[in-house]
Design an enzyme around this catalytic site. Structure first.
Site, PDB file in Angstrom:
ATOM      1  N   GLY A  20       1.183  -1.089   0.119  1.00  0.00           N
ATOM      2  CA  GLY A  20      -0.087  -0.418   0.116  1.00  0.00           C
ATOM      3  C   GLY A  20       1.263   1.688   0.004  1.00  0.00           C
ATOM      4  O   GLY A  20       0.381   2.156  -0.481  1.00  0.00           O
ATOM      5  N   ARG A  24       7.010   2.004   1.435  1.00  0.00           N
ATOM      6  CA  ARG A  24       7.984   0.423   1.127  1.00  0.00           C
ATOM      7  C   ARG A  24       7.696  -0.353  -0.434  1.00  0.00           C
ATOM      8  O   ARG A  24       8.548  -1.386   0.360  1.00  0.00           O
ATOM      9  CB  ARG A  24       6.360  -0.060   2.033  1.00  0.00           C
ATOM     10  CG  ARG A  24       5.996   0.135   2.951  1.00  0.00           C
ATOM     11  CD  ARG A  24       7.255  -1.301   3.663  1.00  0.00           C
ATOM     12  NE  ARG A  24       6.901  -0.768   5.612  1.00  0.00           N
ATOM     13  CZ  ARG A  24       6.847  -0.937   6.326  1.00  0.00           C
ATOM     14  NH1 ARG A  24       8.602  -1.941   6.786  1.00  0.00           N
ATOM     15  NH2 ARG A  24       6.668  -1.589   7.641  1.00  0.00           N
ATOM     16  N   ARG A  43       2.283  11.242  -8.913  1.00  0.00           N
ATOM     17  CA  ARG A  43       2.009  11.540  -7.002  1.00  0.00           C
ATOM     18  C   ARG A  43       2.477  10.585  -6.601  1.00  0.00           C
ATOM     19  O   ARG A  43       1.358  10.823  -5.228  1.00  0.00           O
ATOM     20  CB  ARG A  43       0.139  10.565  -7.429  1.00  0.00           C
ATOM     21  CG  ARG A  43      -0.194  11.566  -8.112  1.00  0.00           C
ATOM     22  CD  ARG A  43      -2.377  10.977  -8.084  1.00  0.00           C
ATOM     23  NE  ARG A  43      -3.225  11.536  -9.349  1.00  0.00           N
ATOM     24  CZ  ARG A  43      -3.594  12.560  -8.463  1.00  0.00           C
ATOM     25  NH1 ARG A  43      -4.048  12.269  -7.502  1.00  0.00           N
ATOM     26  NH2 ARG A  43      -5.003  12.968  -9.449  1.00  0.00           N
ATOM     27  N   ARG A  87      -0.382  -8.671  -3.287  1.00  0.00           N
ATOM     28  CA  ARG A  87       0.110  -7.556  -2.406  1.00  0.00           C
ATOM     29  C   ARG A  87       0.552  -8.154  -1.289  1.00  0.00           C
ATOM     30  O   ARG A  87       0.548  -9.215  -0.414  1.00  0.00           O
ATOM     31  CB  ARG A  87      -1.709  -7.455  -1.970  1.00  0.00           C
ATOM     32  CG  ARG A  87      -2.149  -6.604  -0.748  1.00  0.00           C
ATOM     33  CD  ARG A  87      -3.292  -5.676  -0.677  1.00  0.00           C
ATOM     34  NE  ARG A  87      -3.762  -5.772   0.827  1.00  0.00           N
ATOM     35  CZ  ARG A  87      -3.330  -5.249   1.516  1.00  0.00           C
ATOM     36  NH1 ARG A  87      -2.164  -4.185   1.373  1.00  0.00           N
ATOM     37  NH2 ARG A  87      -3.853  -4.568   2.669  1.00  0.00           N
ATOM     38  N   SER A  90      -0.428  -5.115   5.568  1.00  0.00           N
ATOM     39  CA  SER A  90      -0.343  -4.857   7.411  1.00  0.00           C
ATOM     40  C   SER A  90      -1.783  -5.057   7.455  1.00  0.00           C
ATOM     41  O   SER A  90      -2.881  -5.322   6.267  1.00  0.00           O
ATOM     42  CB  SER A  90       0.241  -4.189   7.957  1.00  0.00           C
ATOM     43  OG  SER A  90      -0.317  -2.689   7.929  1.00  0.00           O
ATOM     44  N   ASP A 206      -1.524  -5.094  13.999  1.00  0.00           N
ATOM     45  CA  ASP A 206      -2.599  -4.609  15.310  1.00  0.00           C
ATOM     46  C   ASP A 206      -3.602  -5.788  15.073  1.00  0.00           C
ATOM     47  O   ASP A 206      -4.107  -6.386  14.281  1.00  0.00           O
ATOM     48  CB  ASP A 206      -3.114  -3.152  15.270  1.00  0.00           C
ATOM     49  CG  ASP A 206      -3.877  -3.200  13.660  1.00  0.00           C
ATOM     50  OD1 ASP A 206      -3.340  -2.708  13.302  1.00  0.00           O
ATOM     51  OD2 ASP A 206      -5.184  -3.053  13.864  1.00  0.00           O
ATOM     52  N   ARG A 219       7.201  -4.495  12.043  1.00  0.00           N
ATOM     53  CA  ARG A 219       7.040  -4.191  11.400  1.00  0.00           C
ATOM     54  C   ARG A 219       7.496  -4.135   9.515  1.00  0.00           C
ATOM     55  O   ARG A 219       7.068  -5.047   8.986  1.00  0.00           O
ATOM     56  CB  ARG A 219       6.422  -3.586  11.118  1.00  0.00           C
ATOM     57  CG  ARG A 219       4.791  -2.887  11.921  1.00  0.00           C
ATOM     58  CD  ARG A 219       3.718  -1.791  11.735  1.00  0.00           C
ATOM     59  NE  ARG A 219       4.523  -0.135  12.056  1.00  0.00           N
ATOM     60  CZ  ARG A 219       4.188  -0.180  12.968  1.00  0.00           C
ATOM     61  NH1 ARG A 219       3.550  -0.478  13.882  1.00  0.00           N
ATOM     62  NH2 ARG A 219       4.653   0.868  13.338  1.00  0.00           N
TER      63      ARG A 219
HETATM   64  N1  HPA Z   1      -8.064  -2.089  10.133  1.00  0.00           N
HETATM   65  C1  HPA Z   1      -8.228  -2.020   8.420  1.00  0.00           C
HETATM   66  N2  HPA Z   1      -7.134  -1.649   7.967  1.00  0.00           N
HETATM   67  C2  HPA Z   1      -6.072  -2.329   8.696  1.00  0.00           C
HETATM   68  C3  HPA Z   1      -6.110  -2.262  10.211  1.00  0.00           C
HETATM   69  C4  HPA Z   1      -7.331  -2.121  10.836  1.00  0.00           C
HETATM   70  O1  HPA Z   1      -7.378  -2.212  12.019  1.00  0.00           O
HETATM   71  N3  HPA Z   1      -4.692  -2.617  10.254  1.00  0.00           N
HETATM   72  C5  HPA Z   1      -3.237  -3.155   9.880  1.00  0.00           C
HETATM   73  N4  HPA Z   1      -4.758  -2.876   8.023  1.00  0.00           N
END
Ligand code: HPA
Length: 238
Positions: A20, A24, A43, A87, A90, A206, A219
């Site tokens: 994303g 990265r 962009r 993809r 995270s 998370d 990470r």
């Molecule tokens: N929500 C949406 N997208 C995410 C999250 C989340 O908690 N953590 C990492 N990507």
């Protein structure tokens, strides 16, 4: 030359890794690819092409959310003849079945997005991963560390990082969703529409149930391991 990527035909490899975050994408190119060349900075959404273990590979940032990813995925498939997009991202753990830092290989991705609802009107489409990429990623993941912390299953691609009705996500968990992110469902749908391959591999950064979060260093480390799994999977059939 496409509107948002702006590269020349031939600049982009048939295999694209897609984080994303465009920074990265740069980090992947600098860390994993040889002779990496930047083909777009439009962009600030960087794209690079180089080689990994003799295979030509590109890495392209998608931005956050399905509308942003959809712009880049459409252009990669339509204008640059890209065959596979993986993809690397995270996700947030939604159930105690997955732990922080675990790897989730998304066999399918449900969504609250209006993108698929508008495309399919009253029908429910089920966006799924390419089976060959999925098997190759699973093999690469368990070859690294065994099956501890490696999950294959359903994820939830939400349009909202900060949902107004979080109680609704419980229903997704009751129906098997393991983790939440914001892009895979559109990627799978757009790849299917073009007859190409797609996979999303995510590390749990998370956890919505336990409230745990990974540190910046964790990470980076889990992201690097995931990139190697994606590169191994994407080049397995070359
Ligand atoms: N929500 C949406 N997208 C995410 C999250 C989340 O908690 N953590 C990492 N990507």
């Amino acid at each position: 030359m496409s509107t948002h990527i702006g590269a020349q035909p031939g600049d982009i490899a048939p295999l694209v890794l897609m984080p994303g975050d465009p920074l990265r994408a740069r980090w992947i190119a600098e860390t994993f690819l040889e002779d990496a060349r930047c083909y777009t900075e439009v962009r600030g959404m960087y794209g690079y092409t180089g080689t990994w273990q003799g295979h030509r590979v590109s890495v392209q940032g998608s931005g956050m959310g399905q509308p942003s990813l959809a712009i880049y995925a459409n252009e990669l498939f339509r204008e640059y003849d890209v065959q596979s997009v993986i993809r690397v991202g995270s996700c947030g753990g939604m159930t105690e079945k997955v732990g922080i830092r675990d790897l989730v290989i998304a066999s399918g991705a449900c969504t609250d997005s209006s993108m698929n609802r508008i495309t399919f009107e009253g029908l429910d489409y089920a966006p799924v991963a390419d089976f060959g990429l999925l098997c190759a990623a699973y093999d690469a993941a368990i070859a690294r560390a065994g099956d501890e912390g490696v999950h294959v299953g359903l994820i939830y691609s939400s349009d909202s990082f900060y949902p107004t009705r979080p109680e609704l996500t419980a229903r997704m968990v009751e129906h098997g969703a393991l983790a939440v992110e914001m892009e895979a469902s559109a990627l799978y749908t757009i790849a299917a529409r073009h007859g190409r391959r797609a996979l999303a591999v995510c590390t749990v950064s998370d956890h919505l149930v336990t409230g745990e979060e990974t540190s910046a260093l964790e990470r980076q480390e889990t992201f690097g391991a995931m990139v190697e799994i994606a590169l191994t999977a994407g080049t397995a059939q070359d």
